[in-house]
Enzyme design. Structure first.
Site, PDB file in Angstrom:
ATOM      1  N   MET A 190      -4.054   4.663  -0.759  1.00  0.00           N
ATOM      2  CA  MET A 190      -4.842   5.188   0.367  1.00  0.00           C
ATOM      3  C   MET A 190      -5.837   6.252  -0.082  1.00  0.00           C
ATOM      4  SD  MET A 190      -4.017   3.503   3.083  1.00  0.00           S
ATOM      5  CE  MET A 190      -4.487   4.498   4.502  1.00  0.00           C
ATOM      6  N   GLY A 248      -0.834   4.401  -5.299  1.00  0.00           N
ATOM      7  CA  GLY A 248      -0.760   3.144  -6.040  1.00  0.00           C
ATOM      8  C   GLY A 248       0.476   2.953  -6.881  1.00  0.00           C
ATOM      9  N   VAL A 264       0.838  -1.195   0.000  1.00  0.00           N
ATOM     10  CA  VAL A 264       0.000   0.000   0.000  1.00  0.00           C
ATOM     11  C   VAL A 264       0.875   1.247   0.000  1.00  0.00           C
ATOM     12  CG1 VAL A 264      -1.658   1.339   1.378  1.00  0.00           C
ATOM     13  CG2 VAL A 264      -1.867  -1.149   1.240  1.00  0.00           C
ATOM     14  N   CYS A 265       0.479   2.246  -0.812  1.00  0.00           N
ATOM     15  CA  CYS A 265       1.125   3.560  -0.775  1.00  0.00           C
ATOM     16  C   CYS A 265       0.036   4.617  -0.881  1.00  0.00           C
ATOM     17  CB  CYS A 265       2.162   3.698  -1.885  1.00  0.00           C
ATOM     18  SG  CYS A 265       1.450   3.739  -3.554  1.00  0.00           S
ATOM     19  N   ALA A 266       0.426   5.852  -1.151  1.00  0.00           N
ATOM     20  CA  ALA A 266      -0.558   6.941  -1.172  1.00  0.00           C
ATOM     21  C   ALA A 266      -1.517   6.830  -2.355  1.00  0.00           C
ATOM     22  CB  ALA A 266       0.147   8.288  -1.194  1.00  0.00           C
TER      23      ALA A 266
END
Length: 376
Positions: free
Chosen positions: A100, A75, A71-73
């Site tokens: 996210m 994708g 998971v990141c901010a």
């Protein structure tokens, strides 16, 4: 190429209490502020810039045959790290599609109960932000309480249920998220309701929510009774649905109580909050099922993702309802509060109709946890 997993697929895992391993590659301060949580979720944080030269820093904490959701901010970084893991022999790696940012917006509909005369009550759980909204339908009509900014999901759900949205209402003027109530009412030709004491500075027309003026859904089949219950805001209004369910807005949660400071008037509103919690709600039936507008802890997600509790049980277990001394209560709700929600002052202005930022700005303003509880 790393496979992707949608926020909907991830939400199902969490509400079904499946073992879920999250590798969050955002900066540590972002992770500590706000992350994916659930009863069976294990979240590991390792910023992606620490992995640019290879995945050695996390090899020892991950098993090659376990499912890993990166998971990141937004994708992009998660796909890159996912590819590195796959190249290193990790067999089941997913990147959360759109990261996210998408997680913040996803709503999971959860059925709470069947109501009288074929009606039903659903709770829409915004897992990424802890916001809860409600869909009450009966005899071809629906009412929605505390609508999120993303209105399409409600219209789609209404179409699937074969009902028309007639009533849209907010329990109070929200400060942690942008209400979609007025927008949705305009889109479907419904009536938008708002507590008048919270709407003194509103720039738009609305129908006042007032105790004694019950709202009927589906040709009087389901009754929604407004209960004036100030505290979180001066206009906060609760609802008794079908005589069985108490929608408490941001006054009372499953494990905590609301904060009275988001309009800068904590000292003025603390007595209202105490009266609502210790007198007004106490006069109601212990058997009412409390359905709040938010939750703050993963443990509050019950079976199937439901967030609810019996009112009588909360008077036995909720620490915010156990403070008999008025001065101790005042101190609890006015001092040592958690940080205020992201952009809450501007969000209040948007919900009054005083600001109109574009969609991308609105998304950024809502990033982060809700923080509407005393024990957030």
């Amino acid at each position: 190429m790393t496979k992707t997993i949608s926020v909907k697929e991830l939400a199902k895992k969490i509400v079904n209490r499946e073992e879920t391993l999250i590798l969050d590659v955002r900066n540590t301060d972002e992770f500590n502020n706000w992350k994916i949580e659930g009863e069976k979720v294990r979240a590991i944080n390792k910023p992606y810039f620490n992995l640019l030269d290879g995945i050695d820093p996390i090899k020892g904490t991950l098993k090659k045959d376990q499912e890993i959701i990166v998971v990141c901010a937004k994708g992009g970084s998660s796909e890159m790290i996912g590819d590195m893991l796959s190249d290193a022999g990790f067999t089941t790696v997913y990147s959360l599609k759109d990261g996210m940012k998408a997680w913040s917006e996803y709503l999971e509909p959860v059925k709470i109960a069947d109501l009288n005369d074929g009606g039903s009550l659903h709770q829409f759980v915004r897992l990424g932000k802890g916001c809860l909204s409600y869909f009450i339908q009966s005899n071809g009509e629906a009412a929605i309480v505390d609508t999120a900014r993303m209105t399409d999901i409600y219209k789609q759900f209404a179409e699937e249920q074969g009902v028309q949205i007639k009533h849209v209402m907010d329990t109070h003027l929200h400060a942690d998220h942008i209400s979609g109530g007025r927008k949705l009412a305009e889109e479907v030709g419904g009536t938008y309701y708002l507590p008048p004491k919270d709407a003194a500075d509103a720039t738009f027309s609305y129908t006042p929510l007032e105790e004694g003026n019950d709202i009927m859904v589906g040709n009087t089949a389901i009754k929604i009774q407004p209960i004036y219950s100030p505290g979180h805001t001066i206009g906060s209004t609760s609802f008794i649905i079908d005589g069985k369910y108490l929608l408490t807005g941001d006054n009372l949660f499953v494990r905590s109580i609301g904060r009275p400071d988001l309009a800068g008037l904590a000292e003025d509103w603390v007595e209202d909050l105490r009266h609502t919690l210790y007198n007004r709600y106490k006069e109601l039936s212990d058997d009412l099922i409390v359905l709040p507008a938010h939750y703050s802890f993963a443990e509050e997600l019950g079976e199937g993702g439901k967030v609810l509790a019996r009112l009588g049980d909360l008077y036995q277990k909720n620490a915010g309802l156990q403070v008999d001394d008025e001065q101790k209560f005042r101190k609890m709700v006015t001092e040592n509060l958690p940080p205020q929600p992201n952009a809450y002052e501007d969000i209040r202005k948007i919900n009054m109709g005083k600001l109109s930022p574009d969609q991308e700005e609105q998304k950024e303003m809502e990033i982060g946890p809700n923080r509407c509880a005393i024990e957030g």
